[in-house]
Design an enzyme around this catalytic site. Structure first.
Site, mmCIF file in Angstrom:
data_model
loop_
_atom_site.group_PDB
_atom_site.id
_atom_site.type_symbol
_atom_site.label_atom_id
_atom_site.label_comp_id
_atom_site.label_asym_id
_atom_site.label_seq_id
_atom_site.Cartn_x
_atom_site.Cartn_y
_atom_site.Cartn_z
ATOM 1 N N HIS A 129 -3.860 -61.365 -48.607
ATOM 2 C CA HIS A 129 -4.424 -60.792 -49.828
ATOM 3 C C HIS A 129 -3.545 -59.703 -50.441
ATOM 4 C CE1 HIS A 129 -6.516 -57.794 -47.003
ATOM 5 N NE2 HIS A 129 -5.948 -57.008 -47.900
ATOM 6 N N ASP A 159 -5.837 -64.670 -43.121
ATOM 7 C CA ASP A 159 -5.409 -63.583 -44.011
ATOM 8 C C ASP A 159 -4.050 -63.024 -43.598
ATOM 9 O OD1 ASP A 159 -5.576 -61.887 -46.189
ATOM 10 O OD2 ASP A 159 -6.583 -60.293 -45.087
ATOM 11 N N GLY A 254 -4.621 -49.583 -49.109
ATOM 12 C CA GLY A 254 -3.177 -49.465 -48.995
ATOM 13 C C GLY A 254 -2.691 -49.667 -47.572
ATOM 14 N N ASN A 255 -3.614 -49.570 -46.580
ATOM 15 C CA ASN A 255 -3.262 -49.819 -45.183
ATOM 16 C C ASN A 255 -3.167 -51.308 -44.870
ATOM 17 O OD1 ASN A 255 -4.691 -46.858 -44.189
ATOM 18 N ND2 ASN A 255 -2.857 -47.584 -43.141
ATOM 19 N N SER A 256 -3.690 -52.151 -45.746
ATOM 20 C CA SER A 256 -3.688 -53.587 -45.485
ATOM 21 C C SER A 256 -2.280 -54.084 -45.176
ATOM 22 C CB SER A 256 -4.216 -54.353 -46.697
ATOM 23 O OG SER A 256 -5.581 -54.570 -46.585
ATOM 24 N N GLY A 312 -13.239 -80.700 -33.458
ATOM 25 C CA GLY A 312 -14.028 -81.711 -34.147
ATOM 26 C C GLY A 312 -15.507 -81.615 -33.877
ATOM 27 N N VAL A 313 -16.019 -80.378 -33.732
ATOM 28 C CA VAL A 313 -17.456 -80.187 -33.544
ATOM 29 C C VAL A 313 -17.961 -79.139 -34.523
ATOM 30 C CG1 VAL A 313 -17.359 -80.793 -31.093
ATOM 31 C CG2 VAL A 313 -17.186 -78.387 -31.779
#
Length: 514
Positions: A129, A159, A254-256, A312-313
C-alpha cells in the site's frame, strides 16, 4: 634469475585469470541467490558489532538501533490525480498507514512511507500500500542520497512489495527468525513517521498470529491459497493472509514498510498497520512476520510474482463468534472444514467436510491465521502435515499443495526516466523459456508474470501470460531491453507488440503522458 622471473610472472597471470573466472562465476551465481543466501555472504564479509545482547539480557537498544537505522529508507511517492488513493474507511479505522498524505491542493499528490534494504545491491522491502498506484517512487537513504525506485513486484495478499534502486554496497538489515520472537520480548520499530526520518521507538511483542481483517475484502478464491473462503451459508470473509506480530512500540503514519527488529538488530517484521480511532498511535501496531515475507520476496525476485500452493478447503473458526448451525463439537480450538474442492490437495489427502483441523506441523491451531501463515510460506508441490479430528479420533494427514488456479495476480503500482516509465507499465516480466518460444514460434520475448492495477497493461487488458516481443519496434529479451526501449518514445507514444496467452498477435500503441 630469468627462469625464476618467468615462473613468478606465469604464476601471477594464472592467479589473475583464476580470480577473474571466479568473480564471473560468483556474480552469475549471486543473481540466483535468495535473500537469505545473499545476506550470509554479506555478513561473512561484514561482521556485526559483537556482544549485542538479546532481550533477556541488559536493556540497551543503542547497538541494535545503530545497526538497523542506516538501512531503513524514506519513501516518497507521487500520484496523478486519477490514481491518488483516497482515504477509505479502513484508513479512518486503522490509521492512515498509506503514509502521510500531503495537502491535496497541490498537484501532483504525494505520500510517504518507509522501506528496509535487505540486499547490498539495492533490493528494498516495503508495503504494497506504500507504493500502490504510484507514478513515481523516490528513495532517500539514511545518508541523504536520493534514488528513483523500480517496482519489481507486489503481493496485495500479504501487503508486501519488493522495489529496487540502482546502487551497490548498501547497508542492510539482517533477516531474523520471526518464529523465535516471544510475547513480552523487547522490540524496536524503525521508520519515518510524520516525515520524521530515522525514528526509533521501543516496546514489546504484545501478541503473535493476529488476524485483524484489513488485507483484502473480496471473496475471490483465485487470490486465496485455501480455495473458496466461504460456503453459500457462511459469512463473507477477507482474502488477505494475516498473521501479524502485534507490538506496543509506537508506530504512526509514515512507519508503513519500516522495520520491526529485536534487540540483536535482526529484522523480525515489516510494520504494516495500526489500530486507531484517531489515525495516530494508540498502543496497537501490527507487523508482517519476516518468515512469511522471505518467501514472498524471494518469489517476486525469482518469478516476478508469488507462487502459492493451495490446500483446497474452506473452513470456519470454532470460536463462539463464528459457530454456525450444524457444527456440533465441544472443541473450541481448531478450524471446521466446511467444504473440500474436488481434485485439490486436501481431497487427495482424504480431508472431508466436518473434519476439524487441530494442528499444523504439530502446533495447535487456535485461529485461521495459524494455518494461513504456515501454508503461505510454501510452494506448490510442498507437503504440509495436519492433524484433524474426525468424530472422536484424531489422525495425521499429509497434504501436497497444488498450484492456485489464478490466471495471474493483479496488484497495484504504476510512472519520467526509464524507471518511472517502467513503473507506469504496471507489470512484471520474466524471459521466455525455450518451450515458450517454441509454443509462440518466436526467437525472443518476455512473458508477463504479474499485472498491477492502474498501469498501462491493466488499462490495455494485457493479462498475465501475455508475451511481449517488441516495444517501439525494438526486440525485447529481458528487463534491460524494456528499459532501453521505453526511453525511445516518439511524440509520447509507446508501441507494444506480442501475443496474447491464446496465441493471438497484437500490436498496440499507447499515449504516455509527459
Amino acid at each position: 634469475m630469468k627462469r625464476i622471473g618467468l615462473t613468478l610472472l606465469t604464476a601471477f597471470v594464472g592467479g589473475a585469470m583464476a580470480l577473474g573466472t571466479y568473480k564471473v562465476i560468483e556474480n552469475k551465481y549471486a543473481d540466483n541467490m535468495g535473500f537469505d543466501e545473499k545476506q550470509q555472504v554479506y555478513y561473512a564479509s561484514n561482521r556485526m558489532t559483537p556482544n549485542i545482547v538479546s532481550s533477556a539480557g541488559e536493556v540497551d537498544f543503542t547497538q541494535a538501533a545503530a545497526a538497523v537505522t542506516p538501512a531503513v529508507v524514506y519513501i516518497r511517492t507521487t500520484y496523478s490525480s486519477s490514481s491518488d488513493p483516497r482515504q477509505s474507511e479502513f484508513e479512518r479505522m486503522f490509521g492512515d498507514m498509506f503514509g502521510q498524505r500531503m495537502p491535496q491542493r497541490s498537484q501532483p499528490q504525494m505520500a510517504s512511507g518507509s522501506g528496509v534494504i535487505i540486499s547490498p545491491d539495492g533490493y528494498i522491502v516495503t508495503n504494497n500500500h506504500v507504493v500502490s498506484k504510484a507514478d513515481k517512487i523516490e528513495i532517500t537513504t539514511n545518508d541523504h542520497r536520493r534514488f528513483k525506485a523500480k517496482v519489481i513486484g507486489t503481493d496485495p495478499n500479504t501487503d508486501l512489495a519488493l522495489i529496487k534502486i540502482d546502487a551497490e554496497n548498501l547497508p542492510i538489515v539482517k533477516l531474523g527468525n520471526s518464529d523465535e520472537a516471544k510475547v513480552g520480548e523487547w522490540v524496536l520499530a524503525v521508520g519515518n513517521p510524520f516525515n520524521l526520518t530515522s525514528t526509533v521507538t521501543a516496546g514489546i511483542v504484545s501478541a503473535k498470529g493476529r488476524g485483524i481483517g484489513i488485507i483484502g475484502s473480496e471473496d475471490n478464491s483465485d487470490d486465496n491459497p485455501f480455495g473458496p473462503t466461504r460456503m453459500s451459508n457462511e459469512p463473507k470473509v477477507r482474502t488477505g493472509i494475516e498473521s501479524f506480530i502485534q507490538t506496543d512500540a509506537a508506530i504512526n503514519p509514515g512507519n508503513s514498510g519500516g522495520a520491526l527488529v529485536n534487540t540483536k538488530g535482526e529484522l523480525i517484521g515489516i510494520n504494516s498497520a495500526i489500530a486507531s480511532h484517531t489515525g495516530s498511535y494508540e498502543g496497537y501496531g501490527f507487523a508482517i512476520p519476516i518468515n512469511l515475507a522471505k518467501k514472498v520476496l524471494n518469489d517476486i525476485k525469482k518469478y516476478g510474482a508469488v507462487k502459492r500452493g493451495m490446500i483446497g478447503v474452506s473452513f470456519a473458526d470454532l470460536s463462539e463468534a463464528y459457530k454456525t448451525p450444524g457444527i456440533n463439537t465441544d472443541k473450541t480450538n481448531g478450524l471446521y472444514i466446511t467444504g473440500v474442492l474436488p481434485n485439490s490437495g486436501g481431497a487427495a489427502a482424504g480431508l472431508k467436510e466436518g473434519d476439524i483441523i487441530t494442528k499444523v506441523e504439530g502446533t495447535t491451531v487456535y485461529e485461521s491465521s495459524d494455518l494461513q501463515e504456515r501454508v503461505a510460506r510454501l510452494q506448490p508441490g510442498d507437503k504440509i502435515n495436519l492433524t484433524v479430528l474426525r468424530g472422536n479420533a484424531e489422525k495425521n494427514v499429509t497434504v501436497t499443495l497444488k498450484p492456485e488456479n489464478a490466471t495471474g495476480t493483479r496488484t497495484a503500482s504504476v510512472p519520467r526516466s526509464a524507471t518511472e516509465l517502467y513503473n507506469k507499465l504496471g507489470a512484471s516480466f520474466m524471459p521466455l523459456t525455450q518451450s515458450q518460444k517454441a509454443k509462440f514460434r518466436v526467437t525472443n520475448g518476455v512473458v508477463v508474470t504479474q499485472v498491477r492495477e492502474g498501469g498501462i497493461f491493466d488499462q490495455a487488458d494485457l493479462p498475465s501470460g501475455t508475451v511481449i516481443t517488441s516495444i517501439n519496434k525494438q526486440p525485447i529479451n529481458n528487463v534491460n531491453d524494456i528499459d532501453k526501449a521505453i526511453t525511445n518514445l516518439r511524440n509520447g507514444m509507446l508501441t507494444i507488440g506480442g501475443y496474447y496467452p491464446d496465441g493471438t498477435r497484437f500490436n498496440n500503441t499507447f499515449s504516455v503522458d509527459e
